[in-house]
Design an enzyme around this catalytic site. Structure first.
Site, PDB file in Angstrom:
ATOM      1  N   ALA A  78      22.883  54.595  35.159  1.00 44.34           N
ATOM      2  CA  ALA A  78      21.795  53.926  36.055  1.00 44.34           C
ATOM      3  C   ALA A  78      21.552  52.582  35.491  1.00 44.34           C
ATOM      4  O   ALA A  78      21.312  51.575  36.058  1.00 44.34           O
ATOM      5  CB  ALA A  78      20.568  54.760  36.408  1.00 44.34           C
TER       6      ALA A  78
ATOM      7  N   ARG B 240      25.666  40.066  37.961  1.00 42.26           N
ATOM      8  CA  ARG B 240      26.667  39.481  39.082  1.00 42.26           C
ATOM      9  C   ARG B 240      25.989  38.538  39.844  1.00 42.26           C
ATOM     10  O   ARG B 240      26.511  37.436  40.353  1.00 42.26           O
ATOM     11  CB  ARG B 240      27.443  40.747  39.839  1.00 42.26           C
ATOM     12  CG  ARG B 240      28.228  41.595  39.141  1.00 42.26           C
ATOM     13  CD  ARG B 240      28.970  42.376  39.931  1.00 42.26           C
ATOM     14  NE  ARG B 240      29.689  43.513  39.211  1.00 42.26           N
ATOM     15  CZ  ARG B 240      29.095  44.779  38.955  1.00 42.26           C
ATOM     16  NH1 ARG B 240      28.073  45.002  39.448  1.00 42.26           N
ATOM     17  NH2 ARG B 240      29.898  45.529  38.236  1.00 42.26           N
TER      18      ARG B 240
ATOM     19  N   GLU C 276      19.112  50.921  23.892  1.00 40.07           N
ATOM     20  CA  GLU C 276      19.788  52.278  24.086  1.00 40.07           C
ATOM     21  C   GLU C 276      19.488  52.660  22.798  1.00 40.07           C
ATOM     22  O   GLU C 276      19.976  52.330  21.793  1.00 40.07           O
ATOM     23  CB  GLU C 276      21.198  52.001  24.441  1.00 40.07           C
ATOM     24  CG  GLU C 276      22.094  53.319  24.209  1.00 40.07           C
ATOM     25  CD  GLU C 276      21.611  54.490  24.981  1.00 40.07           C
ATOM     26  OE1 GLU C 276      21.566  55.644  24.369  1.00 40.07           O
ATOM     27  OE2 GLU C 276      21.292  54.388  26.153  1.00 40.07           O
TER      28      GLU C 276
ATOM     29  N   CYS D 234      29.205  64.028  32.573  1.00 37.29           N
ATOM     30  CA  CYS D 234      29.855  65.050  33.058  1.00 37.29           C
ATOM     31  C   CYS D 234      31.352  65.404  32.502  1.00 37.29           C
ATOM     32  O   CYS D 234      31.957  66.690  32.722  1.00 37.29           O
ATOM     33  CB  CYS D 234      30.041  64.742  34.516  1.00 37.29           C
ATOM     34  SG  CYS D 234      28.567  64.199  35.505  1.00 37.29           S
TER      35      CYS D 234
ATOM     36  N   ASP E  76      18.806  60.018  36.395  1.00 34.99           N
ATOM     37  CA  ASP E  76      18.133  61.285  35.914  1.00 34.99           C
ATOM     38  C   ASP E  76      16.647  61.225  35.693  1.00 34.99           C
ATOM     39  O   ASP E  76      16.237  62.546  35.469  1.00 34.99           O
ATOM     40  CB  ASP E  76      18.823  61.980  34.674  1.00 34.99           C
ATOM     41  CG  ASP E  76      20.452  62.208  35.198  1.00 34.99           C
ATOM     42  OD1 ASP E  76      20.859  62.120  36.381  1.00 34.99           O
ATOM     43  OD2 ASP E  76      21.253  62.784  34.381  1.00 34.99           O
TER      44      ASP E  76
ATOM     45  N   TYR F 278      45.680  67.156  60.101  1.00 41.61           N
ATOM     46  CA  TYR F 278      46.166  68.520  60.063  1.00 41.61           C
ATOM     47  C   TYR F 278      47.816  68.202  59.694  1.00 41.61           C
ATOM     48  O   TYR F 278      48.414  67.267  60.456  1.00 41.61           O
ATOM     49  CB  TYR F 278      46.115  69.186  61.326  1.00 41.61           C
ATOM     50  CG  TYR F 278      47.082  70.300  61.468  1.00 41.61           C
ATOM     51  CD1 TYR F 278      47.403  71.606  60.407  1.00 41.61           C
ATOM     52  CD2 TYR F 278      48.181  70.151  62.308  1.00 41.61           C
ATOM     53  CE1 TYR F 278      48.051  72.295  60.497  1.00 41.61           C
ATOM     54  CE2 TYR F 278      49.356  71.228  62.223  1.00 41.61           C
ATOM     55  CZ  TYR F 278      49.180  72.574  61.274  1.00 41.61           C
ATOM     56  OH  TYR F 278      50.136  73.343  61.370  1.00 41.61           O
TER      57      TYR F 278
ATOM     58  N   ARG G 258      32.947  76.679  64.038  1.00 43.19           N
ATOM     59  CA  ARG G 258      32.934  77.467  65.564  1.00 43.19           C
ATOM     60  C   ARG G 258      32.007  78.603  65.540  1.00 43.19           C
ATOM     61  O   ARG G 258      31.364  79.106  66.278  1.00 43.19           O
ATOM     62  CB  ARG G 258      34.358  77.836  65.623  1.00 43.19           C
ATOM     63  CG  ARG G 258      35.097  76.498  66.047  1.00 43.19           C
ATOM     64  CD  ARG G 258      36.662  76.901  66.563  1.00 43.19           C
ATOM     65  NE  ARG G 258      36.713  77.668  67.528  1.00 43.19           N
ATOM     66  CZ  ARG G 258      38.021  78.214  67.787  1.00 43.19           C
ATOM     67  NH1 ARG G 258      39.044  78.370  67.231  1.00 43.19           N
ATOM     68  NH2 ARG G 258      38.289  79.091  68.909  1.00 43.19           N
TER      69      ARG G 258
END
Length: 466
Positions: free
Chosen positions: A23, A33, A46, A56, A298, A441, A457
């Site tokens: 983030a 930018r 940091e 992850c 987070d 399909y 369905r």
């Protein structure tokens, strides 16, 4: 002397970013930018050694599927600095002075402290692993897995441990993925889980399938058990994990209990926090009540579009989106983050696990009445080579038929089908409307009736009959 803002003698405004991962650095990069170095000074703090890395991916690096640590790094500190971002590694922000519009930072190695004023502030402090207050939990050989430094420390322990017994505490995403990684490394693995089944993000009937898959890998599952202490040997290292009823030998322990928002700085600064401890923001990711402070990743709570309530969802997908929105707004543009539907995927060996929307207990908690259906299908046409079984569970609101949630457990080709449901949830579709979706399909890709449509369905028929 208290300073009133970050604008320097050269007239540039200063954007200060706390946190150098998804983030924070997405926000810094997007703001850059939109505004060049001559218009906006960007300072990012940091406390670790790395930026813009994939937390992850750590279980897959530990397990050997990703061969090198650096493959998990999307952008190095040098790349950020080359783009005109004043990135200060190994520097921890220890205080936010909101009235004075400044932050206090400490050099982790030297201990030197200094104040940095800001015009605009981004808080992206992330999350901290849950580390229970248990006897022995800080012993050598007990590992949390949150950063690349954590991953390297675990790999070092794996390489230096003569024993081959591992205990993983917790059976959420990280716990399950780390259990598989340790199996891949040749360890005997026991998972101690306080829930009835692994993967509490699923309903227990779906979690039971994950349980069976883990057992098939040779993982010993201990459910309905809570760790009471970590036992150590004469050398001070971990030797076992104890519950109320048993002990499980361990040459190393991995804590996979989950994470909590790291909002101690925000709390001390008097910024608004939600029920889960995360920062509260508006649609522009601006901290509520503060015009020039944003937060993402987070450390924030987000709106669940299905339940209508704030939720804590610490995922890299959201963190990167938050950063883009924050950077756009902090850079003078306009963007919003409307919320989430709670989509997540994982795997155990070749078993794919996916969920989106609400579980049964989530729906009950917010007062929704619902119908559930569970169907069995295959990933491809049944006659086509490689067709694999898949179970789909679907929740629909009673009377209205609005889709509330989907869970999928199956083999190759199962997990990403959840994206269809995620789009349907975002569009607030009914299960009846879903039955007419024009999905692709061909026999190598799905049965003529895709499993999601079969479930829709069946759910529509149940809603009509209710």
């Amino acid at each position: 002397m208290r300073m009133s803002g970050g604008r320097g003698s050269d007239g540039r405004e200063r954007l200060v970013v706390i946190g150098g991962d998804a983030a924070g650095m997405s926000a810094a990069s997007q703001a850059r930018r939109l505004k060049g170095p001559g218009e906006l000074e960007i300072v990012a703090f940091e406390r670790g050694h790395f930026t813009s890395f994939s937390a992850c991916g750590i279980p897959y690096w530990v397990g050997g599927e990703v061969p090198e640590r650096d493959r998990l790094i999307a952008r190095t500190p040098e790349e950020h600095q080359a783009r005109g971002i004043d990135l200060r590694l190994r520097t921890e922000v220890t205080e936010i002075d909101v009235p004075g519009r400044r932050v206090r930072a400490r050099d982790v190695d030297s201990g030197a402290e200094s104040w940095t004023p800001y015009d605009r502030l981004v808080i992206a402090t992330g999350a901290r692993p849950v580390r229970p207050d248990l006897p022995g939990v800080d012993a050598p050989g007990v590992h949390g897995v949150q950063t690349l430094d954590d991953g390297q420390a675990l790999l070092d322990t794996l390489a230096g441990t003569p024993g081959r017994r591992a205990v993983v505490v917790g059976a959420g995403y990280i716990g399950v993925e780390m259990a598989e990684a340790l199996i891949n490394r040749g360890f005997e693995v026991t998972v101690v889980n306080r829930g009835k089944e692994p993967m509490s993000t699923l309903d227990p009937d779906m979690g039971r399938m994950v349980h069976r898959a883990m057992q098939g890998l040779g993982i010993t599952m201990v459910n309905d058990a809570e760790v009471t202490k970590v036992l150590t040997g004469d050398d001070g290292r971990v030797r076992a994990v104890a519950t109320e009823h048993a002990e499980y030998p361990a040459d190393l322990v991995v804590l996979g209990i989950g994470v909590r928002p790291e909002t101690s700085l925000a709390r001390a600064a008097g910024l608004p926090l939600g029920a889960h401890g995360g920062l509260l923001t508006d649609l522009a990711m601006r901290v509520r009540g503060h015009e020039d402070i944003w937060a993402g990743g987070d450390c924030v709570e987000v709106l669940n579009l299905v339940s209508g309530q704030e939720q804590y969802v610490p995922l890299g997908t959201h963190a990167n989106k938050h950063g883009q929105v924050i950077g756009t707004n902090a850079g003078g543009g306009y963007a919003t983050f409307p919320g989430v539907v709670g989509t997540a995927v994982s795997k155990v060996c070749d078993l794919e696990i996916a969920r989106t929307g609400l579980r049964e207990k989530d729906a009950r908690r917010v007062g929704l009445r619902f119908e559930t259906v569970t169907i069995e299908s295959t990933s491809r046409a049944g006659y086509y080579p490689g067709a694999a079984p898949m179970t789909v569970k679907m929740l629909a609101e009673s009377r209205t038929g609005r889709l509330l949630g989907v869970q999928i457990v199956g083999r190759e080709g199962a997990a990403k089908r959840v994206d269809i449901a995620a789009v349907a949830l975002t569009a607030r579709m009914t299960v009846e409307q879903m039955t007419a979706l024009d999905l692709g399909y061909a026999p190598p890709f799905s049965p003529v009736w895709d499993p999601i449509l079969v479930a829709a369905r069946k759910a529509a028929a149940k809603v009509r009959a209710s």
